[in-house]
Design an enzyme around this catalytic site. Structure first.
Site, PDB file in Angstrom:
ATOM      1  N   ARG A  92      16.622 -35.963  11.255  1.00 16.30           N
ATOM      2  CA  ARG A  92      16.770 -34.545  11.587  1.00 16.30           C
ATOM      3  C   ARG A  92      17.147 -33.782  10.315  1.00 16.30           C
ATOM      4  O   ARG A  92      17.825 -34.326   9.435  1.00 16.30           O
ATOM      5  CB  ARG A  92      17.862 -34.360  12.645  1.00 16.30           C
ATOM      6  CG  ARG A  92      18.020 -32.910  13.086  1.00 16.30           C
ATOM      7  CD  ARG A  92      19.237 -32.735  13.984  1.00 16.30           C
ATOM      8  NE  ARG A  92      19.458 -31.320  14.287  1.00 16.30           N
ATOM      9  CZ  ARG A  92      20.567 -30.840  14.841  1.00 16.30           C
ATOM     10  NH1 ARG A  92      21.570 -31.661  15.139  1.00 16.30           N
ATOM     11  NH2 ARG A  92      20.685 -29.542  15.080  1.00 16.30           N
ATOM     12  N   HIS A  93      16.728 -32.533  10.225  1.00 15.92           N
ATOM     13  CA  HIS A  93      17.049 -31.688   9.075  1.00 15.92           C
ATOM     14  C   HIS A  93      18.555 -31.482   8.920  1.00 15.92           C
ATOM     15  O   HIS A  93      19.341 -31.688   9.851  1.00 15.92           O
ATOM     16  CB  HIS A  93      16.375 -30.328   9.227  1.00 15.92           C
ATOM     17  CG  HIS A  93      16.890 -29.545  10.413  1.00 15.92           C
ATOM     18  ND1 HIS A  93      18.012 -28.752  10.354  1.00 15.92           N
ATOM     19  CD2 HIS A  93      16.442 -29.456  11.689  1.00 15.92           C
ATOM     20  CE1 HIS A  93      18.237 -28.201  11.532  1.00 15.92           C
ATOM     21  NE2 HIS A  93      17.304 -28.615  12.366  1.00 15.92           N
ATOM     22  N   GLY A  94      18.962 -31.000   7.746  1.00 14.34           N
ATOM     23  CA  GLY A  94      20.358 -30.660   7.505  1.00 14.34           C
ATOM     24  C   GLY A  94      20.750 -29.353   8.186  1.00 14.34           C
ATOM     25  O   GLY A  94      19.907 -28.625   8.723  1.00 14.34           O
ATOM     26  N   GLU A 144      22.823 -22.066   8.742  1.00 10.91           N
ATOM     27  CA  GLU A 144      23.850 -21.142   9.235  1.00 10.91           C
ATOM     28  C   GLU A 144      23.698 -20.897  10.726  1.00 10.91           C
ATOM     29  O   GLU A 144      24.681 -20.666  11.424  1.00 10.91           O
ATOM     30  CB  GLU A 144      23.795 -19.822   8.458  1.00 10.91           C
ATOM     31  CG  GLU A 144      24.271 -19.925   7.018  1.00 10.91           C
ATOM     32  CD  GLU A 144      25.693 -20.452   6.896  1.00 10.91           C
ATOM     33  OE1 GLU A 144      26.553 -20.093   7.728  1.00 10.91           O
ATOM     34  OE2 GLU A 144      25.958 -21.253   5.980  1.00 10.91           O
ATOM     35  N   TRP A 145      22.491 -20.954  11.227  1.00 14.23           N
ATOM     36  CA  TRP A 145      22.292 -20.777  12.681  1.00 14.23           C
ATOM     37  C   TRP A 145      22.829 -21.971  13.461  1.00 14.23           C
ATOM     38  O   TRP A 145      23.362 -21.803  14.559  1.00 14.23           O
ATOM     39  CB  TRP A 145      20.817 -20.537  12.983  1.00 14.23           C
ATOM     40  CG  TRP A 145      20.383 -19.117  12.742  1.00 14.23           C
ATOM     41  CD1 TRP A 145      21.017 -18.193  11.962  1.00 14.23           C
ATOM     42  CD2 TRP A 145      19.228 -18.476  13.280  1.00 14.23           C
ATOM     43  NE1 TRP A 145      20.328 -17.010  11.978  1.00 14.23           N
ATOM     44  CE2 TRP A 145      19.227 -17.151  12.770  1.00 14.23           C
ATOM     45  CE3 TRP A 145      18.194 -18.868  14.119  1.00 14.23           C
ATOM     46  CZ2 TRP A 145      18.236 -16.230  13.099  1.00 14.23           C
ATOM     47  CZ3 TRP A 145      17.196 -17.959  14.445  1.00 14.23           C
ATOM     48  CH2 TRP A 145      17.218 -16.655  13.945  1.00 14.23           C
ATOM     49  N   GLN A 193      17.690 -21.934  17.767  1.00 11.35           N
ATOM     50  CA  GLN A 193      16.906 -22.044  16.546  1.00 11.35           C
ATOM     51  C   GLN A 193      15.618 -22.809  16.807  1.00 11.35           C
ATOM     52  O   GLN A 193      15.621 -24.019  16.993  1.00 11.35           O
ATOM     53  CB  GLN A 193      17.744 -22.756  15.464  1.00 11.35           C
ATOM     54  CG  GLN A 193      17.111 -22.797  14.102  1.00 11.35           C
ATOM     55  CD  GLN A 193      18.051 -23.345  13.053  1.00 11.35           C
ATOM     56  OE1 GLN A 193      18.241 -22.762  12.006  1.00 11.35           O
ATOM     57  NE2 GLN A 193      18.661 -24.493  13.332  1.00 11.35           N
ATOM     58  N   GLU A 250       9.636 -27.625  15.516  1.00 12.38           N
ATOM     59  CA  GLU A 250      10.614 -27.529  16.598  1.00 12.38           C
ATOM     60  C   GLU A 250      10.030 -26.754  17.784  1.00 12.38           C
ATOM     61  O   GLU A 250       8.987 -26.101  17.667  1.00 12.38           O
ATOM     62  CB  GLU A 250      11.895 -26.871  16.073  1.00 12.38           C
ATOM     63  CG  GLU A 250      13.023 -26.706  17.082  1.00 12.38           C
ATOM     64  CD  GLU A 250      13.533 -28.012  17.678  1.00 12.38           C
ATOM     65  OE1 GLU A 250      12.757 -28.661  18.405  1.00 12.38           O
ATOM     66  OE2 GLU A 250      14.708 -28.360  17.434  1.00 12.38           O
TER      67      GLU A 250
END
Length: 216
Positions: A8-10, A13-14, A21, A82
């Site tokens: 999974r991505h890092g 801020e959301w 998101q 996503e």
């Protein structure tokens, strides 16, 4: 044997603000880039033949950090994007309550039954994400590859393999930069080896409450 790692991505801020998101192209924040650097260390000793990533920045940048200076092909795969959250994208839980009463609680408790105005269902996501997974497995037969994507997308792939119902999607969360692994044999039998392993991510970098309402 084909080995497919999935990360999974890092954090963005959301993520930190618990905003919905989906297709909004939000970049990694500082914490997210640090998480990705620890994932890169995890993969330093793992030979990869290719890295596949969603085209959105948070996944693509995570993939770039993991690749580092190694000469590994980085390939965009739109099927790994996503879930399309339509009109929900960018809203906090409180905003969701005001604009779409009851829908955020349904999202949290029965995600398989959610219908998003202008967006996708998780059944839609599962169909196109699993199709992409199978294409990659066939294309990279006998090799070792990495897919960088999102919790919603990766979870639907794992749920398809495991035979789990989509309403249980959030019972098996995948943290930012956590690792999953699926092995595919010559008969195309798929076996989940790792699910949301993140022991290489320091505790200080992990989101303690992956879902929920931000306390005021």
């Amino acid at each position: 044997m084909t080995t497919i790692y999935m990360v999974r991505h890092g954090e963005t801020e959301w993520n930190a603000a618990h905003r919905m998101q989906g297709w909004s192209d939000i970049p990694l924040n500082e914490k997210g880039r640090e998480q990705a650097s620890f994932a890169a260390r995890k993969f330093e000793s793992i030979p990869l033949d290719a890295i596949y990533t969603s085209p959105l920045k948070r996944a693509a940048d995570t993939a770039e950090i993991i690749r580092g200076k190694r000469n590994i092909p980085l390939i965009e795969e739109k099927g790994l994007i996503e879930i399309n959250l339509g009109r929900w994208d960018g809203h906090t839980p409180d905003e969701m309550d005001a604009l779409y009463p009851g829908q955020y609680d349904l999202w949290r408790t029965k995600p398989g039954e959610v219908y998003i105005d202008g967006g996708e269902t998780f059944a839609d996501v599962q169909e196109r994400a699993f199709a992409a997974f199978r294409r990659i497995a066939e294309r990279e037969r006998g090799k070792t590859v990495l897919l960088v994507s999102y919790m919603g997308c990766l979870s639907t792939i794992l749920f398809k393999i495991a035979g789990y119902p989509l309403n249980d999607l959030w019972k098996h969360p995948i943290g930012n930069c956590a690792l999953c692994e699926v092995d595919v044999d010559e008969q195309e039998t798929m076996k989940i080896i790792k699910w949301a392993e993140d022991d290489y991510i320091p505790e200080r970098l992990k989101m303690k409450v992956p879902f929920g309402r931000v306390k005021k």
